[in-house]
Design an enzyme around this catalytic site. Sequence first.
Site, short mmCIF file in Angstrom:
data_model
loop_
_atom_site.label_atom_id
_atom_site.label_comp_id
_atom_site.label_asym_id
_atom_site.label_seq_id
_atom_site.Cartn_x
_atom_site.Cartn_y
_atom_site.Cartn_z
N GLU A 1 -14.73 -8.78 -6.34
CA GLU A 1 -14.91 -9.32 -4.99
C GLU A 1 -16.36 -9.10 -4.54
OE1 GLU A 1 -12.88 -11.23 -3.06
OE2 GLU A 1 -14.86 -11.33 -2.17
N ASP B 1 0.85 -1.19 0.00
CA ASP B 1 0.00 0.00 0.00
C ASP B 1 0.88 1.24 0.00
OD1 ASP B 1 -3.25 0.21 0.96
OD2 ASP B 1 -2.08 2.07 0.97
N CYS C 1 -19.91 1.04 -1.04
CA CYS C 1 -20.07 0.57 -2.43
C CYS C 1 -21.44 0.75 -3.09
CB CYS C 1 -19.64 -0.89 -2.52
SG CYS C 1 -17.87 -1.03 -2.23
P1 NAD Z 1 -9.95 0.85 0.82
O1 NAD Z 1 -10.02 2.32 0.65
O2 NAD Z 1 -10.22 0.26 2.15
O3 NAD Z 1 -8.47 0.34 0.41
C1 NAD Z 1 -7.83 0.72 -0.77
C2 NAD Z 1 -6.34 0.88 -0.47
O4 NAD Z 1 -5.64 1.09 -1.69
C3 NAD Z 1 -6.01 2.08 0.41
O5 NAD Z 1 -5.34 1.64 1.59
C4 NAD Z 1 -5.09 2.96 -0.47
O6 NAD Z 1 -4.06 3.61 0.27
C5 NAD Z 1 -4.53 1.93 -1.42
N1 NAD Z 1 -4.01 2.49 -2.67
C6 NAD Z 1 -4.58 3.38 -3.51
N2 NAD Z 1 -3.79 3.60 -4.57
C7 NAD Z 1 -2.68 2.84 -4.40
C8 NAD Z 1 -1.52 2.63 -5.17
N3 NAD Z 1 -1.33 3.24 -6.35
N4 NAD Z 1 -0.58 1.80 -4.71
C9 NAD Z 1 -0.75 1.16 -3.52
N5 NAD Z 1 -1.85 1.31 -2.76
C10 NAD Z 1 -2.81 2.13 -3.19
O7 NAD Z 1 -10.89 0.22 -0.27
P2 NAD Z 1 -11.68 -1.18 -0.19
O8 NAD Z 1 -12.90 -1.01 0.62
O9 NAD Z 1 -10.73 -2.24 0.13
O10 NAD Z 1 -12.16 -1.32 -1.70
C11 NAD Z 1 -11.25 -1.63 -2.73
C12 NAD Z 1 -12.02 -1.96 -3.99
O11 NAD Z 1 -12.81 -3.14 -3.77
C13 NAD Z 1 -13.02 -0.90 -4.43
O12 NAD Z 1 -13.06 -0.88 -5.83
C14 NAD Z 1 -14.34 -1.39 -3.88
O13 NAD Z 1 -15.44 -0.94 -4.65
C15 NAD Z 1 -14.19 -2.89 -4.02
N6 NAD Z 1 -14.98 -3.69 -3.06
C16 NAD Z 1 -15.06 -3.31 -1.76
C17 NAD Z 1 -15.75 -4.11 -0.85
C18 NAD Z 1 -15.87 -3.73 0.61
O14 NAD Z 1 -16.59 -4.42 1.32
N7 NAD Z 1 -15.21 -2.70 1.09
C19 NAD Z 1 -16.33 -5.31 -1.29
C20 NAD Z 1 -16.21 -5.67 -2.63
C21 NAD Z 1 -15.53 -4.85 -3.52
C1 UGA Z 2 -22.20 -5.10 -0.15
C2 UGA Z 2 -22.59 -6.41 -0.83
O1 UGA Z 2 -23.46 -7.14 0.05
C3 UGA Z 2 -21.36 -7.25 -1.14
O2 UGA Z 2 -21.73 -8.43 -1.84
C4 UGA Z 2 -20.39 -6.42 -2.00
O3 UGA Z 2 -19.23 -7.15 -2.24
C5 UGA Z 2 -20.06 -5.14 -1.26
O4 UGA Z 2 -21.27 -4.42 -0.98
C6 UGA Z 2 -19.21 -4.22 -2.07
O5 UGA Z 2 -19.17 -4.30 -3.27
O6 UGA Z 2 -18.63 -3.38 -1.40
P1 UGA Z 2 -21.51 -4.39 2.32
O7 UGA Z 2 -21.74 -3.00 1.80
O8 UGA Z 2 -20.25 -4.68 3.02
O9 UGA Z 2 -21.60 -5.43 1.10
O10 UGA Z 2 -22.70 -4.78 3.32
P2 UGA Z 2 -24.22 -5.24 3.10
O11 UGA Z 2 -24.48 -6.34 4.03
O12 UGA Z 2 -24.55 -5.43 1.69
O13 UGA Z 2 -25.01 -3.97 3.66
C7 UGA Z 2 -25.04 -2.74 2.96
C8 UGA Z 2 -26.01 -1.79 3.63
O14 UGA Z 2 -27.36 -2.23 3.44
C9 UGA Z 2 -25.83 -1.69 5.15
O15 UGA Z 2 -26.02 -0.35 5.55
C10 UGA Z 2 -26.92 -2.58 5.70
O16 UGA Z 2 -27.31 -2.24 7.00
C11 UGA Z 2 -28.04 -2.32 4.69
N1 UGA Z 2 -29.05 -3.40 4.60
C12 UGA Z 2 -28.67 -4.65 4.23
C13 UGA Z 2 -30.38 -3.12 4.88
O17 UGA Z 2 -30.74 -1.98 5.21
N2 UGA Z 2 -31.30 -4.13 4.77
C14 UGA Z 2 -30.96 -5.39 4.40
O18 UGA Z 2 -31.86 -6.25 4.32
C15 UGA Z 2 -29.60 -5.65 4.12
#
Ligand code: NAD
Ligand code: UGA
EC number: 1.1.1.22
Length: 463
Positions: free
Chosen positions: A160, A35, A275
């Site tokens: 993911e 990172d 997201c």
């Molecule tokens: P995050 O902000 O928690 O982490 C991203 C990290 O990438 C940060 O720590 C940042 O410093 C680092 N970064 C940015 N540019 C960089 C570079 N050039 N080199 C090295 N490090 C770098 O983000 P996240 O929640 O992990 O999400 C990452 C991606 O996954 C997003 O596209 C998001 O939409 C997707 N996603 C997130 C979730 C979730 O639950 N948070 C679930 C599924 C998909």
């Molecule tokens: C969501 C998706 O569920 C994941 O599959 C996906 O990978 C992720 O987004 C992503 O792309 O970041 P997340 O945002 O971590 O995951 O959590 P969820 O459980 O989906 O909840 C999202 C929001 O909806 C929360 O605020 C939760 O409280 C709300 N929610 C969820 C409701 O209000 N009602 C429900 O029935 C379910």
Amino acid sequence: MAITKICCIGAGYVGGPTCSVIAMQCPHIKVTVVDISAQRISQWNSEKLPIYEPGLDDIVKKQRNVNLFFSTNIEESIQEADLIFISVNTPTMTFGVGKGRAVDLTYVENCARTIAQVSTNNKIVVEKSTVSVRAAENILKILNANDKPNVKFQVLSNPEFLSEGVAVENLLNPDRVIIGHEETADGLWAFKELSKVYLNWIPESKILKTNIWSSELTKLAANAFLADRISSINSISVICEAIGADVSEVAKGIGLDSRIGPKFLQASVGFGGSCFQKDLLNLVYICECLNLPQVAVYWQQVLDMNVYQKSRFSNKIIKSLCNTVTGKKITMFGFAFKKDTGDTRESPAIYVAKTLLDEGAKLNIYDPRVEPGQIKKDLTHLYVTDNPENVIKSIEIHDNPYKASHSTHAIIICTEWDKFVNLDYEEIYKHMIKPAFIFDGRKILNHKTLATIGFQVHTIGKR
Ligand code: NAD
Ligand code: UGA
């Protein structure tokens, strides 16, 4: 070639847990998570990890410095890796064309440029971040424009699907793994190599092979469908309140239809998280760019309903408290966007707090996991207030729910933490200003019992 070294760029909510699980399930693979944030990396290397996920601490502590490494040495880690996950943040654009809607792919592009510059052998580059459709095309363009002798790149899309709070569970036992690849012999080879990594713990039947564009769109579509279900049930909650029906009963009745199913039908104060909003805005923007205005309007409604739900709930609080909250002390139970995480990104609690602070309320905030500094940061953000000093004077952050509710007019449940269900509400009631109100934005409490204690109870989807 068998994959023996993986580099993951981005040590966030996705990169950290995903690679910890890969390291645990594939002891023969060296996994390095890198990172640009030195602070984040040092937290991953410390006793207190930068994110809270049930089960994650144990895995990290077991694998760290065995075959799992957290490092700021991005170039070295890329150089030695056979396969590189791009797992960086892809936020909504804050300026330029597409501001407030399109997804900002700058961080993904920066990764592609670094990979192109420093690679000295063949690499499989995996798009794990949620991107825009056809984003892999740009990654490929950058990589191929920097092609060196003996260096060939293959790009895969492997979105993911984990949910925060249950990330480890989801990663260990995913519903599916989608891998999109270029429709060439080399593309198929790259698909097989990444599949082999997952096959260490995931059955082949769960690995779905697609073309890259289907894979990219599947991620956006899946989040859109999930958010759609929440907005759908929330829209029904509005009707329930108008006619005297109970949305929990309606949700149960709907969910028993096996074609619909019971999950994701919990009416709430509205969805949050980093997201859903970002990905829906992106989808709407893509539709507009493709000149598909009817489709854009369709998905925009899911977002509009969510804004409406958050504002309806906030207004209900104000209306119930004699139409004014000025100078009143109000307790917020929960600040995270959902339970079992300390993540506050796009948390509906921020919206509710902002509305109440704008009306002059004083807030006592308690969340079992969110750091006090994070709450202050969220509520003094430019988008929330133009008077941060006043906000700091108007909030108190507590580490105990009983103290947080002492001498306050109302409690608002903003997050569905299990802990809130079993609190001693008789004790809490004794020390509150009367009439004492509870606004259950998550529908987790026993409203009959609370009413018997003496609380004025308000919730969602029920009068
Ligand atoms: P995050 O902000 O928690 O982490 C991203 C990290 O990438 C940060 O720590 C940042 O410093 C680092 N970064 C940015 N540019 C960089 C570079 N050039 N080199 C090295 N490090 C770098 O983000 P996240 O929640 O992990 O999400 C990452 C991606 O996954 C997003 O596209 C998001 O939409 C997707 N996603 C997130 C979730 C979730 O639950 N948070 C679930 C599924 C998909
Ligand atoms: C969501 C998706 O569920 C994941 O599959 C996906 O990978 C992720 O987004 C992503 O792309 O970041 P997340 O945002 O971590 O995951 O959590 P969820 O459980 O989906 O909840 C999202 C929001 O909806 C929360 O605020 C939760 O409280 C709300 N929610 C969820 C409701 O209000 N009602 C429900 O029935 C379910």
